[in-house]
Design a protein around this motif. Structure first.
Motif, PDB file in Angstrom:
ATOM      1  N   UNK A  67       6.925   8.659   4.088  1.00 65.20           N
ATOM      2  CA  UNK A  67       8.156   9.706   4.142  1.00 65.20           C
ATOM      3  C   UNK A  67       9.340   8.916   4.221  1.00 65.20           C
ATOM      4  N   UNK A  68       9.593   7.481   4.455  1.00 60.70           N
ATOM      5  CA  UNK A  68      10.761   6.857   4.323  1.00 60.70           C
ATOM      6  C   UNK A  68      10.802   6.608   2.681  1.00 60.70           C
ATOM      7  N   UNK A  69       9.750   6.317   2.150  1.00 66.66           N
ATOM      8  CA  UNK A  69      10.025   6.026   0.511  1.00 66.66           C
ATOM      9  C   UNK A  69      10.135   7.455  -0.165  1.00 66.66           C
ATOM     10  N   UNK A 121       2.995   5.879  -2.446  1.00 70.86           N
ATOM     11  CA  UNK A 121       4.365   6.848  -2.825  1.00 70.86           C
ATOM     12  C   UNK A 121       4.367   7.141  -4.473  1.00 70.86           C
ATOM     13  N   UNK A 122       4.110   6.083  -5.045  1.00 69.10           N
ATOM     14  CA  UNK A 122       4.326   6.237  -6.655  1.00 69.10           C
ATOM     15  C   UNK A 122       3.478   7.223  -6.966  1.00 69.10           C
ATOM     16  N   UNK A 123       2.315   7.058  -6.586  1.00 66.49           N
ATOM     17  CA  UNK A 123       1.095   7.852  -7.193  1.00 66.49           C
ATOM     18  C   UNK A 123       1.162   9.256  -6.420  1.00 66.49           C
ATOM     19  N   UNK A 183       0.943  -1.303  -0.052  1.00 61.62           N
ATOM     20  CA  UNK A 183      -0.120   0.062  -0.044  1.00 61.62           C
ATOM     21  C   UNK A 183       0.827   1.124  -0.115  1.00 61.62           C
ATOM     22  N   UNK A 184       2.021   1.330   0.834  1.00 61.73           N
ATOM     23  CA  UNK A 184       2.646   2.581   0.855  1.00 61.73           C
ATOM     24  C   UNK A 184       3.431   2.601  -0.502  1.00 61.73           C
ATOM     25  N   UNK A 185       3.912   1.523  -1.157  1.00 61.97           N
ATOM     26  CA  UNK A 185       4.524   1.750  -2.446  1.00 61.97           C
ATOM     27  C   UNK A 185       3.604   2.418  -3.280  1.00 61.97           C
ATOM     28  N   UNK A 186       2.431   1.968  -3.577  1.00 65.83           N
ATOM     29  CA  UNK A 186       1.420   2.272  -4.526  1.00 65.83           C
ATOM     30  C   UNK A 186       1.097   3.832  -4.230  1.00 65.83           C
TER      31      UNK A 186
END
Ligand SMILES: Cc1cc2nc3c(=O)[nH]c(=O)nc-3n(C[C@H](O)[C@H](O)[C@H](O)COP(=O)(O)OP(=O)(O)OC[C@H]3O[C@@H](n4cnc5c(N)ncnc54)[C@H](O)[C@@H]3O)c2cc1C
Ligand SMILES: Cc1cc2nc3c(=O)[nH]c(=O)nc-3n(C[C@H](O)[C@H](O)[C@H](O)COP(=O)(O)OP(=O)(O)OC[C@H]3O[C@@H](n4cnc5c(N)ncnc54)[C@H](O)[C@@H]3O)c2cc1C
Lengths: 262, 320
Positions: free
Chosen positions: A136-138, A106-108, A101-104
């Motif tokens: 924040x990390x990503x 962050x990319x968005x 979820x955090x990946x998606x």
């Protein structure tokens, strides 16, 4: 000067409904109505207040990752006053964990462009409370999280974080990720005018390919965690209930003594 | 035996109880190696050793107090790289979860938050979570990387288990992100002398029915007669009758004491989310239909202004 705020909002099963799990141990979303996670209303509210208090040109975009119905959450946020919305929807997202979820998200957020990300302190279903820190990390920007008070001025975000041992004043340069608590201020109700205006506001739809994410990186298959079992908690056996007729406190003391609490 | 990293929550060297509970759980999956950071870090060693820490890695620097979260992530990552543990356990405080999540992402591992129990399993530790306002219990594990698991307070008994507890200095290099969020001011919370809410064996809570800040005195008196912590519903907190740090529920603390006494609290789902796992639940409410009564082991339908003072008196008498 302009300020681009992206507010992350989650579409969740109503907490007052009868929530449960589907056969694949993901959340069953068919049996209970969904809504905008209540704590994310506070995030939308703070974005709108920052916008209203700013001399700059502020654009508030609300972003959700979720199934078709998640548009309802976006509509609610738009009717509160957000300017536009982004819906990330893809069948391959079913069963995504916090890392996916955090990946998606962050990319968005990167694709949308941002100066400030505002999230709720936690969703009302998963309740992990970790997505803002992961964003924040990503994104490689400061995290200014769990704020009960937030303000933005001259490219700096300031806020108050009330912890167990102390209350802290925080400060970071933009771009940054903020999360807000329900102490940050009541969320406004959408007005009739807001609801009508929301119908005309743009909602963009992106899928995984728009974000250069492979199906294997998300969903149940791509999850870095695995739920092996879910069981309903057995209903508590009916307790003893007495009516106070002058001796209620003494009767209760008797019960507590019997349980060795006194 | 494999080593397990345990992140230490302490205040100036005084180890908080949830960390001692973590050491009990850590011993089920390996040998606990504790990581203590900041002012007083080395002073934690004796207590940690008594509870099973074989090694205590310590580091102090101004960064831990002056900047938010990231310096601690950098340090935990340094410890992770030095130890190559089989799992990393962190107390489920708000900050603990943020530290754990960022570490997990950096080391390419999944994370389980808010575990209430932990067992060794064939494919690594299996964590129990209590979800959907404690109406479901799930068992999960981390399927990629080194399991990072945060554990709620009161999830295990504190057990003494003397170990070496050898203090070793941890070497930490801070990342560029470490100084991103400045802590420009800090106001310490005044101690009430009562037990910490999440750690207390007994919690006495008041809600809208208490009807005013001045009336919380009778809730506090009951709490003091039992050596309990004081909690409050959000309605009471929003009305300004009690501090937010005492709020029990979804957006407050979740508590899991041996005994929870709800006074003038209706039992909304968001309140239940924070107290439903309490072992014994008692409620005093004048409305026989209040949903809180569905949860109780013992309930008194009555006016709390009559029942609570009588209860407090009776407890004092019985305790002599
Ligand atoms: C009961 C339960 C337990 C779970 N436990 C775990 C676990 O231990 N480990 C794990 O990896 N996954 C877990 N998950 C899955 C996890 O909840 C989802 O991946 C979820 O989408 C993100 O986590 P969260 O809902 O807990 O968000 P939180 O971290 O609590 O959310 C904080 C904020 O992030 C934003 N946000 C979160 N999700 C979205 C979204 N989809 N769209 C837009 N904004 C969003 C919102 O602003 C929200 O207020 C669990 C799910 C459930 C239902
Ligand atoms: C996103 C979100 C998050 C929330 N988070 C939390 C949370 O963390 N914690 C929380 O508690 N709530 C939370 N809430 C609020 C929750 O929904 C309820 O509004 C709240 O719990 C109600 O508090 P209460 O039970 O004290 O008040 P009420 O529901 O008003 O109940 C008061 C009770 O007191 C009884 N009473 C009145 N006078 C007396 C008397 N003299 N003697 C005995 N009984 C009396 C009444 O019969 C009634 O049952 C949240 C809500 C939302 C939307």
């Amino acid at each position: 000067m302009s300020l681009r705020i992206v507010v992350t909002v989650k579409y969740v099963p109503d907490a007052t409904g009868d929530r449960h799990f589907a056969d694949d141990l993901t959340v069953d979303r068919d049996d209970v109505d969904g809504l905008l996670s209540e704590l994310d209303e506070y995030a939308v509210e703070q974005a709108l207040q920052i916008s209203e208090n700013s001399d700059d040109d502020v654009e508030v975009t609300v972003l959700t990752v979720g199934p078709e119905d998640a548009k309802d959450a976006l509509r609610k946020a738009l009717s509160m006053g957000a300017d536009k919305a982004i819906h990330v929807e893809d069948d391959d997202l079913h069963g995504t964990d916090v890392m996916g979820t955090s990946l998606v998200l962050a990319k968005a957020i990167e694709k949308a462009g941002f100066d400030l990300v505002i999230s709720g302190m936690a969703s009302t279903d998963g309740t992990a409370g970790v997505i803002p820190a992961l964003l924040a990390e990503r994104l490689g920007v400061p995290q200014v999280t769990l704020l009960s008070e937030v303000s933005v001025e001259d490219g700096t975000v300031k806020g108050r974080r009330d912890g167990d041992a102390a209350s802290e004043q925080l400060e970071a340069a933009l771009p940054a990720v903020v999360s807000v608590t329900d102490q940050s201020g009541e969320a406004r109700y959408p007005s009739f005018k807001g609801i009508m205006a929301a119908k005309k506001k743009p909602v963009e739809s992106w899928d995984l390919s728009d974000l250069d994410i492979e199906a294997e990186e998300v969903g149940l298959e791509g999850a870095w965690t695995k739920v092996e079992a879910a069981a309903e908690r057995p209903a508590r056996t009916a307790g003893t209930i007495v009516k106070d007729e002058g001796e209620g406190g003494k009767q209760l003391a008797e019960f507590l003594a019997g349980q060795k609490f006194i | 035996m494999a080593e397990v990293l345990v992140y230490v929550d302490h205040v100036d060297g005084a180890v908080r109880k949830p960390t001692l509970e973590l050491l009990t759980l850590a011993r089920r999956v390996g040998e606990p190696v504790a990581v203590a950071l900041g002012k007083g870090a080395a002073d934690t060693a004796a207590t940690l050793a008594e509870h099973g820490a074989t090694r205590v890695l310590t580091h102090d620097a101004a960064e831990y107090a002056d900047y938010l979260v990231v310096p601690k992530v950098d340090a935990l990552q340094a410890a992770y790289e030095a130890v190559s543990p089989a799992a990393v356990l962190v107390p489920s405080s708000a900050e603990g979860k943020e530290i754990a999540a960022r570490l997990a992402l950096r080391i390419g591992s999944g994370i389980i938050t808010d575990a209430v129990d932990l067992e060794a399993g064939d494919e690594g530790p299996v964590a129990t979570q209590s979800v959907f306002a404690a109406s479901f219990t799930t068992k999960s594990r981390v399927s990629k990387g080194t399991p990072v698991i945060t554990v709620k307070p009161n999830s295990a008994a504190v057990e003494a288990a003397p170990a070496a507890g050898a203090v070793e200095a941890l070497s930490v290099t801070f990342s560029d992100q470490a100084t991103g969020t400045k802590v420009t001011g800090r106001t310490a919370r005044e101690s009430t002398g009562r037990p910490e809410l999440t750690e207390a064996a007994i919690v006495v809570s008041g809600g809208r029915g208490v009807n005013g800040a001045e009336n919380f005195g009778i809730i506090e008196a009951l709490a003091d007669s039992l050596g309990a912590a004081v909690g409050a519903s959000r309605a009471a907190v929003d009305a300004g009758w009690y501090p937010h740090t005492n709020q029990v529920g979804q957006t407050g603390k979740s508590v899991s004491p041996q005994l929870y006494i709800a006074n003038g609290i209706s039992g909304a789902i968001q309140h239940r989310a924070g107290m439903q796992t309490s072992k014994t639940i008692v409620a005093i409410n004048k409305d026989a239909e209040a949903p809180i009564f569905d949860l109780v082991d013992y309930g008194v339908v009555g006016d709390l202004f009559d029942v609570v003072p009588q209860l407090t008196e009776e407890i004092k008498t019985r305790k002599g």
